[in-house]
Design an enzyme around this catalytic site. Sequence first.
Site, PDB file in Angstrom:
ATOM      1  N   SER A   1      13.264  64.369  92.197  1.00  0.00           N
ATOM      2  CA  SER A   1      14.300  63.589  92.873  1.00  0.00           C
ATOM      3  C   SER A   1      13.920  62.113  92.963  1.00  0.00           C
ATOM      4  CB  SER A   1      14.474  64.134  94.302  1.00  0.00           C
ATOM      5  OG  SER A   1      15.252  63.244  95.082  1.00  0.00           O
TER       6      SER A   1
ATOM      7  N   TYR B   1      10.998  66.679 102.626  1.00  0.00           N
ATOM      8  CA  TYR B   1      11.630  67.161 101.382  1.00  0.00           C
ATOM      9  C   TYR B   1      11.154  66.311 100.207  1.00  0.00           C
ATOM     10  CZ  TYR B   1      14.945  66.988  97.601  1.00  0.00           C
ATOM     11  OH  TYR B   1      15.480  66.947  96.344  1.00  0.00           O
TER      12      TYR B   1
ATOM     13  N   LYS C   1       8.616  67.140  96.775  1.00  0.00           N
ATOM     14  CA  LYS C   1       8.909  66.891  95.357  1.00  0.00           C
ATOM     15  C   LYS C   1       7.789  66.055  94.719  1.00  0.00           C
ATOM     16  CE  LYS C   1      12.784  69.061  94.950  1.00  0.00           C
ATOM     17  NZ  LYS C   1      12.877  70.219  94.056  1.00  0.00           N
TER      18      LYS C   1
HETATM   19  C1  WQD Z   1      25.309  59.078  99.753  1.00  0.00           C
HETATM   20  C2  WQD Z   1      25.889  57.879 100.465  1.00  0.00           C
HETATM   21  C3  WQD Z   1      25.436  57.844 102.818  1.00  0.00           C
HETATM   22  C4  WQD Z   1      27.831  61.381 103.807  1.00  0.00           C
HETATM   23  C5  WQD Z   1      20.854  62.767  98.701  1.00  0.00           C
HETATM   24  C6  WQD Z   1      19.572  63.346  99.158  1.00  0.00           C
HETATM   25  C7  WQD Z   1      18.490  63.000  98.184  1.00  0.00           C
HETATM   26  C8  WQD Z   1      18.912  63.401  96.801  1.00  0.00           C
HETATM   27  C9  WQD Z   1      20.209  62.721  96.424  1.00  0.00           C
HETATM   28  C10 WQD Z   1      18.187  65.602  96.187  1.00  0.00           C
HETATM   29  C11 WQD Z   1      24.940  57.286 101.497  1.00  0.00           C
HETATM   30  C12 WQD Z   1      26.944  57.973 102.558  1.00  0.00           C
HETATM   31  C13 WQD Z   1      27.215  60.350 103.104  1.00  0.00           C
HETATM   32  C14 WQD Z   1      28.829  61.057 104.774  1.00  0.00           C
HETATM   33  C15 WQD Z   1      28.542  58.733 104.263  1.00  0.00           C
HETATM   34  N1  WQD Z   1      19.094  64.799  96.746  1.00  0.00           N
HETATM   35  N2  WQD Z   1      27.568  59.063 103.318  1.00  0.00           N
HETATM   36  N3  WQD Z   1      29.150  59.739 104.953  1.00  0.00           N
HETATM   37  O1  WQD Z   1      21.402  60.533 100.951  1.00  0.00           O
HETATM   38  O2  WQD Z   1      21.980  59.214  98.837  1.00  0.00           O
HETATM   39  O3  WQD Z   1      20.782  61.371  98.690  1.00  0.00           O
HETATM   40  O4  WQD Z   1      21.182  63.160  97.390  1.00  0.00           O
HETATM   41  O5  WQD Z   1      17.259  65.291  95.530  1.00  0.00           O
HETATM   42  O6  WQD Z   1      17.322  63.692  98.551  1.00  0.00           O
HETATM   43  O7  WQD Z   1      19.260  62.784 100.397  1.00  0.00           O
HETATM   44  O8  WQD Z   1      23.198  61.348  99.336  1.00  0.00           O
HETATM   45  O9  WQD Z   1      25.517  62.087  99.598  1.00  0.00           O
HETATM   46  O10 WQD Z   1      23.994  62.153 101.647  1.00  0.00           O
HETATM   47  O11 WQD Z   1      24.789  59.954 100.762  1.00  0.00           O
HETATM   48  O12 WQD Z   1      28.846  57.531 104.463  1.00  0.00           O
HETATM   49  O13 WQD Z   1      29.424  61.931 105.462  1.00  0.00           O
HETATM   50  O14 WQD Z   1      27.053  58.286 101.183  1.00  0.00           O
HETATM   51  O15 WQD Z   1      25.202  56.947 103.895  1.00  0.00           O
HETATM   52  O16 WQD Z   1      25.102  55.894 101.505  1.00  0.00           O
HETATM   53  P1  WQD Z   1      21.824  60.516  99.531  1.00  0.00           P
HETATM   54  P2  WQD Z   1      24.408  61.472 100.376  1.00  0.00           P
END
Ligand code: WQD
Length: 335
Positions: free
Chosen positions: A123, A147, A151
Amino acid sequence: MGMNSIDGTVLVTGGAGYIGSHTVRSLREAGREVVVLDSLELGRREAVIDAPLVVGDIHDRDLVTSTCHEHNVTQMIHFAAYKAVGESMEVPAKYWRNNVAGSVDLVEACLASGVHDIVFSSSCSVNGTPAVVPVTEDAPIHPESVYAESKAMVERILYWYGQTSGLRSVSLRYFNAAGASFDGRIGEDWTHSQNLVPLAMKALLLRDRRLKVFGDDYETPDGTCIRDYIHVADLADAHVKALDYLGRGGRTVALNVGTGVGSSVLDVLKATAEVAGESVPYEIAPRRAGDPVATFADPGLAETLLGWRAAHGLREIVQTAYAWHRSEVRRHRAG
Ligand code: WQD
Protein backbone atom coordinates in the site's frame (compact mmCIF):
# COMPACT_ATOMS: atom_id res chain seq x y z
CA MET A 1 14.17 -27.32 -19.68
CA GLY A 2 12.50 -26.87 -16.26
CA MET A 3 8.86 -25.77 -16.28
CA ASN A 4 8.68 -21.97 -16.28
CA SER A 5 6.83 -20.70 -13.21
CA ILE A 6 4.24 -18.99 -15.43
CA ASP A 7 3.21 -22.43 -16.76
CA GLY A 8 1.92 -23.43 -13.32
CA THR A 9 -1.11 -22.49 -11.24
CA VAL A 10 -1.35 -19.25 -9.25
CA LEU A 11 -2.40 -19.49 -5.59
CA VAL A 12 -4.38 -16.33 -4.74
CA THR A 13 -4.92 -15.73 -1.01
CA GLY A 14 -7.82 -13.37 -0.32
CA GLY A 15 -9.14 -14.06 -3.82
CA ALA A 16 -12.74 -13.72 -2.58
CA GLY A 17 -12.11 -10.08 -1.67
CA TYR A 18 -12.41 -6.88 -3.67
CA ILE A 19 -9.08 -6.54 -5.51
CA GLY A 20 -8.44 -10.28 -5.24
CA SER A 21 -11.60 -11.29 -7.10
CA HIS A 22 -10.89 -8.83 -9.93
CA THR A 23 -7.33 -10.17 -10.16
CA VAL A 24 -8.56 -13.78 -10.34
CA ARG A 25 -10.70 -12.83 -13.34
CA SER A 26 -7.77 -11.06 -15.04
CA LEU A 27 -5.53 -14.09 -14.46
CA ARG A 28 -8.15 -16.41 -16.01
CA GLU A 29 -8.58 -14.04 -18.97
CA ALA A 30 -4.79 -14.19 -19.42
CA GLY A 31 -5.04 -18.00 -19.55
CA ARG A 32 -3.53 -18.66 -16.10
CA GLU A 33 -4.76 -21.52 -13.90
CA VAL A 34 -5.83 -20.23 -10.47
CA VAL A 35 -6.74 -21.62 -7.06
CA VAL A 36 -8.13 -19.29 -4.35
CA LEU A 37 -7.47 -19.61 -0.62
CA ASP A 38 -9.85 -17.46 1.43
CA SER A 39 -11.26 -17.77 4.99
CA LEU A 40 -14.50 -16.02 3.83
CA GLU A 41 -14.27 -13.97 7.03
CA LEU A 42 -14.51 -10.84 4.83
CA GLY A 43 -14.52 -12.31 1.32
CA ARG A 44 -17.64 -13.48 -0.53
CA ARG A 45 -17.89 -16.93 -2.13
CA GLU A 46 -19.93 -15.54 -5.06
CA ALA A 47 -17.04 -13.21 -5.95
CA VAL A 48 -14.95 -16.26 -6.96
CA ILE A 49 -16.36 -16.91 -10.41
CA ASP A 50 -14.10 -19.17 -12.43
CA ALA A 51 -11.54 -20.69 -10.10
CA PRO A 52 -11.66 -23.37 -7.35
CA LEU A 53 -12.04 -21.96 -3.83
CA VAL A 54 -10.30 -23.54 -0.82
CA VAL A 55 -11.85 -22.15 2.37
CA GLY A 56 -9.19 -21.80 5.05
CA ASP A 57 -6.56 -19.69 6.75
CA ILE A 58 -3.10 -18.57 5.62
CA HIS A 59 -1.72 -19.75 9.01
CA ASP A 60 -2.70 -23.33 8.13
CA ARG A 61 0.61 -24.66 6.80
CA ASP A 62 -0.71 -28.16 5.96
CA LEU A 63 -3.66 -26.68 4.03
CA VAL A 64 -1.36 -24.34 2.06
CA THR A 65 1.16 -27.07 1.20
CA SER A 66 -1.52 -29.59 0.24
CA THR A 67 -3.28 -26.97 -1.92
CA CYS A 68 0.02 -26.10 -3.63
CA HIS A 69 0.75 -29.76 -4.38
CA GLU A 70 -2.77 -30.70 -5.49
CA HIS A 71 -3.04 -27.70 -7.84
CA ASN A 72 0.56 -27.62 -9.15
CA VAL A 73 1.06 -24.10 -7.76
CA THR A 74 4.23 -22.34 -8.98
CA GLN A 75 3.44 -18.67 -8.15
CA MET A 76 1.41 -16.88 -5.47
CA ILE A 77 -0.41 -13.57 -4.99
CA HIS A 78 -0.98 -12.65 -1.36
CA PHE A 79 -4.00 -10.38 -0.76
CA ALA A 80 -5.37 -11.88 2.48
CA ALA A 81 -5.08 -9.23 5.22
CA TYR A 82 -7.09 -6.90 7.44
CA LYS A 83 -7.11 -3.36 6.05
CA ALA A 84 -9.14 -1.09 8.31
CA VAL A 85 -6.80 1.72 9.35
CA GLY A 86 -8.92 2.84 12.32
CA GLU A 87 -9.43 -0.71 13.63
CA SER A 88 -5.68 -1.36 13.37
CA MET A 89 -5.10 1.38 15.95
CA GLU A 90 -7.71 -0.09 18.33
CA VAL A 91 -6.81 -3.79 18.09
CA PRO A 92 -3.20 -3.91 16.79
CA ALA A 93 -2.67 -7.57 17.79
CA LYS A 94 -5.18 -8.64 15.10
CA TYR A 95 -2.99 -6.94 12.52
CA TRP A 96 0.36 -8.23 13.83
CA ARG A 97 -0.98 -11.81 14.01
CA ASN A 98 -2.85 -11.95 10.71
CA ASN A 99 -1.09 -9.50 8.41
CA VAL A 100 2.49 -10.12 9.62
CA ALA A 101 2.72 -13.54 11.33
CA GLY A 102 0.16 -14.96 8.89
CA SER A 103 2.37 -13.88 5.97
CA VAL A 104 5.38 -15.63 7.57
CA ASP A 105 3.42 -18.90 7.92
CA LEU A 106 2.22 -18.54 4.32
CA VAL A 107 5.69 -17.86 2.89
CA GLU A 108 7.18 -20.81 4.83
CA ALA A 109 4.50 -23.13 3.41
CA CYS A 110 5.04 -21.78 -0.10
CA LEU A 111 8.82 -22.28 0.07
CA ALA A 112 8.25 -25.82 1.41
CA SER A 113 6.09 -26.39 -1.69
CA GLY A 114 8.69 -25.09 -4.14
CA VAL A 115 6.92 -21.74 -4.76
CA HIS A 116 9.50 -18.93 -5.08
CA ASP A 117 7.55 -16.18 -6.92
CA ILE A 118 5.30 -14.01 -4.74
CA VAL A 119 3.33 -10.83 -5.56
CA PHE A 120 2.36 -9.01 -2.37
CA SER A 121 -0.56 -6.63 -1.83
CA SER A 122 1.13 -3.60 -0.27
CA SER A 123 0.00 0.00 0.00
CA CYS A 124 1.05 3.60 -0.65
CA SER A 125 0.27 4.08 3.04
CA VAL A 126 3.74 2.64 3.83
CA ASN A 127 4.98 6.16 2.92
CA GLY A 128 2.52 7.89 5.23
CA THR A 129 2.07 11.57 4.40
CA PRO A 130 4.45 12.08 1.47
CA ALA A 131 6.72 15.13 1.69
CA VAL A 132 6.97 15.20 -2.12
CA VAL A 133 4.38 14.36 -4.78
CA PRO A 134 4.25 12.50 -7.08
CA VAL A 135 5.45 9.67 -4.82
CA THR A 136 8.37 7.55 -6.08
CA GLU A 137 9.51 4.16 -4.70
CA ASP A 138 12.49 5.72 -2.94
CA ALA A 139 10.22 7.98 -0.86
CA PRO A 140 10.79 7.49 2.90
CA ILE A 141 9.00 4.56 4.53
CA HIS A 142 6.97 6.30 7.22
CA PRO A 143 3.83 4.35 8.18
CA GLU A 144 1.25 6.32 10.17
CA SER A 145 -0.92 3.40 11.31
CA VAL A 146 -0.54 -0.18 12.53
CA TYR A 147 -2.16 -1.30 9.27
CA ALA A 148 0.41 0.61 7.19
CA GLU A 149 3.24 -0.62 9.45
CA SER A 150 2.08 -4.22 8.91
CA LYS A 151 2.42 -3.71 5.15
CA ALA A 152 5.88 -2.13 5.50
CA MET A 153 6.99 -5.01 7.76
CA VAL A 154 5.88 -7.71 5.31
CA GLU A 155 7.73 -5.90 2.51
CA ARG A 156 10.91 -6.17 4.62
CA ILE A 157 10.23 -9.80 5.57
CA LEU A 158 9.89 -10.64 1.87
CA TYR A 159 13.15 -8.82 1.15
CA TRP A 160 14.94 -10.97 3.79
CA TYR A 161 13.40 -14.17 2.43
CA GLY A 162 15.00 -13.07 -0.84
CA GLN A 163 18.37 -12.88 0.94
CA THR A 164 18.05 -16.17 2.84
CA SER A 165 16.09 -18.48 0.56
CA GLY A 166 15.96 -17.19 -2.99
CA LEU A 167 12.36 -16.01 -2.78
CA ARG A 168 11.62 -13.32 -5.38
CA SER A 169 8.76 -10.91 -4.79
CA VAL A 170 7.02 -7.84 -6.14
CA SER A 171 5.33 -5.68 -3.50
CA LEU A 172 2.64 -3.62 -5.23
CA ARG A 173 1.91 -0.37 -3.37
CA TYR A 174 -1.70 0.40 -4.27
CA PHE A 175 -2.99 3.93 -4.30
CA ASN A 176 -6.76 4.35 -3.96
CA ALA A 177 -8.46 1.32 -5.46
CA ALA A 178 -12.00 2.03 -6.71
CA GLY A 179 -14.52 1.06 -9.39
CA ALA A 180 -16.11 -2.25 -10.41
CA SER A 181 -15.88 -4.76 -13.27
CA PHE A 182 -16.95 -3.43 -16.68
CA ASP A 183 -19.38 -6.34 -17.10
CA GLY A 184 -21.00 -5.49 -13.74
CA ARG A 185 -20.49 -8.97 -12.30
CA ILE A 186 -18.21 -8.04 -9.36
CA GLY A 187 -17.46 -4.90 -7.39
CA GLU A 188 -16.75 -3.48 -3.94
CA ASP A 189 -18.82 -4.53 -0.92
CA TRP A 190 -19.85 -1.21 0.66
CA THR A 191 -21.11 -2.81 3.89
CA HIS A 192 -18.10 -1.96 6.03
CA SER A 193 -16.18 0.34 3.69
CA GLN A 194 -15.05 3.74 4.95
CA ASN A 195 -13.71 4.72 1.52
CA LEU A 196 -14.90 7.75 -0.43
CA VAL A 197 -16.30 6.19 -3.61
CA PRO A 198 -18.53 3.53 -2.02
CA LEU A 199 -19.74 6.01 0.63
CA ALA A 200 -20.54 8.61 -2.03
CA MET A 201 -22.55 5.99 -3.94
CA LYS A 202 -24.37 5.06 -0.71
CA ALA A 203 -25.39 8.69 -0.08
CA LEU A 204 -26.51 9.01 -3.70
CA LEU A 205 -28.41 5.71 -4.03
CA LEU A 206 -29.91 5.26 -0.55
CA ARG A 207 -30.84 8.93 -0.11
CA ASP A 208 -30.94 8.39 3.68
CA ARG A 209 -27.78 10.25 4.58
CA ARG A 210 -25.38 13.02 3.49
CA LEU A 211 -21.76 12.20 2.71
CA LYS A 212 -19.39 13.92 5.13
CA VAL A 213 -16.58 15.70 3.26
CA PHE A 214 -13.71 15.67 5.76
CA GLY A 215 -12.49 19.24 5.41
CA ASP A 216 -12.57 21.81 2.61
CA ASP A 217 -9.90 24.12 4.00
CA TYR A 218 -6.78 22.30 2.79
CA GLU A 219 -4.07 23.96 0.68
CA THR A 220 -5.48 22.52 -2.57
CA PRO A 221 -7.27 24.19 -5.52
CA ASP A 222 -10.75 23.43 -4.16
CA GLY A 223 -9.78 22.95 -0.48
CA THR A 224 -10.39 19.19 -0.41
CA CYS A 225 -7.80 16.39 -0.22
CA ILE A 226 -6.20 14.93 -3.32
CA ARG A 227 -5.73 11.20 -3.98
CA ASP A 228 -4.71 8.90 -6.86
CA TYR A 229 -7.85 6.87 -7.63
CA ILE A 230 -7.00 3.79 -9.67
CA HIS A 231 -9.51 1.47 -11.34
CA VAL A 232 -9.53 -2.01 -9.80
CA ALA A 233 -9.21 -3.51 -13.32
CA ASP A 234 -5.92 -1.64 -13.77
CA LEU A 235 -4.74 -2.90 -10.38
CA ALA A 236 -5.64 -6.47 -11.39
CA ASP A 237 -3.67 -6.12 -14.62
CA ALA A 238 -0.60 -4.98 -12.67
CA HIS A 239 -0.66 -8.26 -10.71
CA VAL A 240 -0.79 -10.38 -13.89
CA LYS A 241 2.18 -8.46 -15.31
CA ALA A 242 4.08 -8.73 -12.00
CA LEU A 243 3.83 -12.54 -12.13
CA ASP A 244 5.09 -12.51 -15.73
CA TYR A 245 7.98 -10.27 -14.61
CA LEU A 246 8.93 -12.80 -11.88
CA GLY A 247 8.51 -15.65 -14.37
CA ARG A 248 11.12 -13.92 -16.54
CA GLY A 249 13.50 -13.91 -13.53
CA GLY A 250 12.76 -10.35 -12.40
CA ARG A 251 14.44 -9.22 -9.18
CA THR A 252 12.65 -8.41 -5.90
CA VAL A 253 11.17 -4.90 -6.01
CA ALA A 254 8.43 -2.65 -4.57
CA LEU A 255 6.36 -0.73 -7.13
CA ASN A 256 3.84 2.12 -6.94
CA VAL A 257 0.56 1.23 -8.64
CA GLY A 258 -1.35 4.43 -9.35
CA THR A 259 -2.45 6.51 -12.33
CA GLY A 260 -0.11 9.43 -11.62
CA VAL A 261 -3.17 11.73 -11.62
CA GLY A 262 -4.45 13.42 -8.45
CA SER A 263 -8.18 14.01 -7.97
CA SER A 264 -9.83 15.94 -5.12
CA VAL A 265 -12.84 14.80 -3.12
CA LEU A 266 -14.98 17.37 -4.95
CA ASP A 267 -13.62 16.12 -8.30
CA VAL A 268 -14.97 12.66 -7.36
CA LEU A 269 -18.36 14.07 -6.36
CA LYS A 270 -18.56 16.14 -9.56
CA ALA A 271 -17.72 13.11 -11.75
CA THR A 272 -20.31 11.05 -9.86
CA ALA A 273 -23.00 13.71 -10.39
CA GLU A 274 -22.20 13.84 -14.13
CA VAL A 275 -22.52 10.05 -14.42
CA ALA A 276 -25.63 9.71 -12.26
CA GLY A 277 -27.40 12.83 -13.50
CA GLU A 278 -27.94 13.95 -9.90
CA SER A 279 -25.71 15.35 -7.16
CA VAL A 280 -24.33 13.43 -4.19
CA PRO A 281 -25.90 14.86 -1.02
CA TYR A 282 -22.98 15.99 1.15
CA GLU A 283 -21.99 18.30 3.97
CA ILE A 284 -18.62 19.72 4.96
CA ALA A 285 -17.37 18.04 8.14
CA PRO A 286 -14.21 18.50 10.25
CA ARG A 287 -10.91 17.20 8.88
CA ARG A 288 -10.20 13.47 9.51
CA ALA A 289 -7.07 12.80 11.59
CA GLY A 290 -4.23 11.29 9.61
CA ASP A 291 -5.42 12.43 6.18
CA PRO A 292 -2.52 13.54 3.97
CA VAL A 293 -3.45 16.74 2.08
CA ALA A 294 -2.32 15.22 -1.23
CA THR A 295 -0.80 11.99 -2.46
CA PHE A 296 -0.52 10.55 -5.95
CA ALA A 297 1.92 8.16 -7.62
CA ASP A 298 4.83 8.41 -9.99
CA PRO A 299 4.04 5.11 -11.80
CA GLY A 300 7.15 5.23 -14.02
CA LEU A 301 9.01 2.28 -12.47
CA ALA A 302 6.04 -0.12 -12.88
CA GLU A 303 5.78 0.98 -16.49
CA THR A 304 9.50 0.33 -17.06
CA LEU A 305 9.76 -3.02 -15.26
CA LEU A 306 6.30 -4.49 -15.92
CA GLY A 307 5.25 -2.76 -19.12
CA TRP A 308 2.13 -1.73 -17.14
CA ARG A 309 0.22 1.54 -16.99
CA ALA A 310 -3.28 2.46 -15.91
CA ALA A 311 -5.75 2.45 -18.83
CA HIS A 312 -8.73 3.99 -17.01
CA GLY A 313 -9.45 7.30 -15.33
CA LEU A 314 -11.81 8.79 -12.75
CA ARG A 315 -14.82 8.74 -15.11
CA GLU A 316 -14.67 4.97 -15.65
CA ILE A 317 -14.17 4.51 -11.92
CA VAL A 318 -17.39 6.35 -11.02
CA GLN A 319 -19.27 4.93 -14.03
CA THR A 320 -18.53 1.30 -13.07
CA ALA A 321 -18.93 1.93 -9.33
CA TYR A 322 -22.31 3.64 -9.86
CA ALA A 323 -23.58 0.85 -12.16
CA TRP A 324 -22.40 -1.83 -9.70
CA HIS A 325 -23.86 -0.29 -6.54
CA ARG A 326 -27.14 0.59 -8.30
CA SER A 327 -27.52 -3.03 -9.44
CA GLU A 328 -26.70 -4.25 -5.92
CA VAL A 329 -29.37 -1.98 -4.39
CA ARG A 330 -31.94 -3.28 -6.90
CA ARG A 331 -30.88 -6.89 -6.25
CA HIS A 332 -31.30 -6.49 -2.49
CA ARG A 333 -34.64 -4.69 -2.90
CA ALA A 334 -35.81 -7.52 -5.14
CA GLY A 335 -35.04 -9.72 -2.12
C1 WQD B 1 -10.09 9.32 0.36
C2 WQD B 1 -10.38 10.80 0.53
C3 WQD B 1 -10.82 11.45 2.79
C4 WQD B 1 -14.58 9.21 3.19
C5 WQD B 1 -7.35 4.41 2.05
C6 WQD B 1 -6.64 3.67 3.12
C7 WQD B 1 -5.24 3.37 2.69
C8 WQD B 1 -5.26 2.69 1.36
C9 WQD B 1 -5.96 3.55 0.33
C10 WQD B 1 -5.27 0.30 1.51
C11 WQD B 1 -9.71 11.40 1.76
C12 WQD B 1 -12.06 11.67 1.91
C13 WQD B 1 -13.40 9.76 2.67
C14 WQD B 1 -15.65 10.09 3.54
C15 WQD B 1 -14.32 11.96 2.82
N1 WQD B 1 -5.93 1.46 1.46
N2 WQD B 1 -13.28 11.09 2.48
N3 WQD B 1 -15.48 11.43 3.33
O1 WQD B 1 -7.76 7.30 3.41
O2 WQD B 1 -6.98 7.99 1.07
O3 WQD B 1 -6.74 5.65 1.84
O4 WQD B 1 -7.31 3.73 0.82
O5 WQD B 1 -4.13 0.12 1.30
O6 WQD B 1 -4.65 2.54 3.66
O7 WQD B 1 -6.61 4.48 4.26
O8 WQD B 1 -9.02 6.55 1.32
O9 WQD B 1 -11.37 6.60 0.64
O10 WQD B 1 -10.84 6.77 3.13
O11 WQD B 1 -10.35 8.70 1.63
O12 WQD B 1 -14.19 13.20 2.66
O13 WQD B 1 -16.74 9.68 4.02
O14 WQD B 1 -11.78 10.98 0.71
O15 WQD B 1 -10.66 12.53 3.69
O16 WQD B 1 -9.32 12.71 1.46
P1 WQD B 1 -7.60 6.98 1.97
P2 WQD B 1 -10.47 7.10 1.72
